[in-house]
Design an enzyme around this catalytic site. Sequence first.
Site, PDB file in Angstrom:
ATOM      1  N   ASN A  66     136.869 147.924 103.141  1.00 48.15           N
ATOM      2  CA  ASN A  66     137.364 148.266 104.702  1.00 48.15           C
ATOM      3  C   ASN A  66     137.371 149.826 105.239  1.00 48.15           C
ATOM      4  O   ASN A  66     137.026 149.737 106.516  1.00 48.15           O
ATOM      5  CB  ASN A  66     139.037 148.246 104.822  1.00 48.15           C
ATOM      6  CG  ASN A  66     139.787 149.451 104.001  1.00 48.15           C
ATOM      7  OD1 ASN A  66     139.453 149.398 102.580  1.00 48.15           O
ATOM      8  ND2 ASN A  66     140.856 150.203 104.363  1.00 48.15           N
ATOM      9  N   GLN A  89     138.781 141.586 105.163  1.00 50.84           N
ATOM     10  CA  GLN A  89     137.311 143.013 105.839  1.00 50.84           C
ATOM     11  C   GLN A  89     136.506 141.221 106.574  1.00 50.84           C
ATOM     12  O   GLN A  89     135.610 141.908 107.385  1.00 50.84           O
ATOM     13  CB  GLN A  89     136.344 143.567 105.391  1.00 50.84           C
ATOM     14  CG  GLN A  89     138.106 144.703 105.101  1.00 50.84           C
ATOM     15  CD  GLN A  89     138.378 145.569 106.133  1.00 50.84           C
ATOM     16  OE1 GLN A  89     137.718 145.678 107.913  1.00 50.84           O
ATOM     17  NE2 GLN A  89     140.233 145.717 106.288  1.00 50.84           N
ATOM     18  N   SER A 136     144.082 138.002 106.805  1.00 49.07           N
ATOM     19  CA  SER A 136     144.494 138.443 107.786  1.00 49.07           C
ATOM     20  C   SER A 136     143.711 137.746 108.959  1.00 49.07           C
ATOM     21  O   SER A 136     142.819 138.410 108.867  1.00 49.07           O
ATOM     22  CB  SER A 136     144.618 139.863 107.436  1.00 49.07           C
ATOM     23  OG  SER A 136     145.499 140.424 108.503  1.00 49.07           O
ATOM     24  N   HIS A 152     144.599 138.803 112.269  1.00 47.44           N
ATOM     25  CA  HIS A 152     144.027 140.055 113.161  1.00 47.44           C
ATOM     26  C   HIS A 152     142.286 140.828 113.112  1.00 47.44           C
ATOM     27  O   HIS A 152     141.931 141.125 114.376  1.00 47.44           O
ATOM     28  CB  HIS A 152     144.878 141.321 113.257  1.00 47.44           C
ATOM     29  CG  HIS A 152     144.906 142.272 111.962  1.00 47.44           C
ATOM     30  ND1 HIS A 152     145.597 141.977 110.720  1.00 47.44           N
ATOM     31  CD2 HIS A 152     144.260 144.148 112.141  1.00 47.44           C
ATOM     32  CE1 HIS A 152     145.054 143.321 110.157  1.00 47.44           C
ATOM     33  NE2 HIS A 152     144.646 144.048 110.412  1.00 47.44           N
ATOM     34  N   THR A 182     161.659 130.105 107.484  1.00 48.32           N
ATOM     35  CA  THR A 182     159.924 129.148 108.441  1.00 48.32           C
ATOM     36  C   THR A 182     159.413 129.694 109.411  1.00 48.32           C
ATOM     37  O   THR A 182     159.587 130.611 109.226  1.00 48.32           O
ATOM     38  CB  THR A 182     161.389 128.958 109.878  1.00 48.32           C
ATOM     39  OG1 THR A 182     162.612 128.320 109.262  1.00 48.32           O
ATOM     40  CG2 THR A 182     161.039 128.672 110.896  1.00 48.32           C
ATOM     41  N   CYS A 200     145.284 152.110 107.057  1.00 52.19           N
ATOM     42  CA  CYS A 200     146.479 152.755 105.901  1.00 52.19           C
ATOM     43  C   CYS A 200     146.470 153.937 105.857  1.00 52.19           C
ATOM     44  O   CYS A 200     147.489 154.309 105.096  1.00 52.19           O
ATOM     45  CB  CYS A 200     145.743 151.147 104.790  1.00 52.19           C
ATOM     46  SG  CYS A 200     145.872 149.667 105.117  1.00 52.19           S
TER      47      CYS A 200
END
Length: 258
Positions: free
Chosen positions: A20, A48, A68, A70, A106, A193
């Site tokens: 990353n 990434q 991920s 996003h 859920t 991070c």
Amino acid sequence: MYKRQIREDTALVSIMLANNEIGTVQPIAELAAIAHAHGAWFHTDAVQAVGHIPVDVKALGVDMLSLSGHKFHAPKGVGALYVKKGILPNIFMDGGAQEKGRRAGTENLASIVGLGEAITVATASLEENMARITAMRDRLIDSLLQLPRTRLNGSREHRLPGNLNISFEGIEGESLLLRLDMAGICASSGSACTSGSLDPSHVLMAIGLKHEVAHGSLRLSLSELTTEEDIDYIITQVPPIVEGLRTMSPVWEKIKDL
């Protein structure tokens, strides 16, 4: 080195497909084959990489892969875990039978649909986007490396198309980020991070950079939304900012003529 890290009791090996911070793309297929030869499962963190370079779980030979949303413009907070058929990891959230009994709770259907649509869009023009983004990245790298005592961190060849990480000796990364922010350029000196830490990147330290060199690092991320005009603007802004900070740096005075 990698083979020596695998012990007889190693059950799982997990390695990032692409780093990353410095964008290095690892030879995952080769690493997975070694893990399997030692009787271990192999997982890759492809957060990434997915949506930016071709990712084929069969070609990679992995047992598990995580991603991920996003990172390719899907809603934040949604991701996916690929698990190879026949691999049965321990259940980590009990209570319901969702996700075929593997994760209770859920599902967030709106985000899941968004994830599916985003990856469809990202992969539809993947090769075209890779070529265009890589060309912009290389133009930016070539321009910034003209500054003295400047280095590219990570492999130039085995690198994500949209990643650029450069160290400028003699300046503080935080000062550089503040000046760039004032110029309207969003950048970082490490990973999101560790954005709250003033310590130099552990990734840059791990590849052998000295503390003071790692401290002057700049990470820029490009995407299919980046334009040639954006690159032109960065090229005009970064050099004078670096040169201005160096004029105020006692460290630069010591090293500039070495």
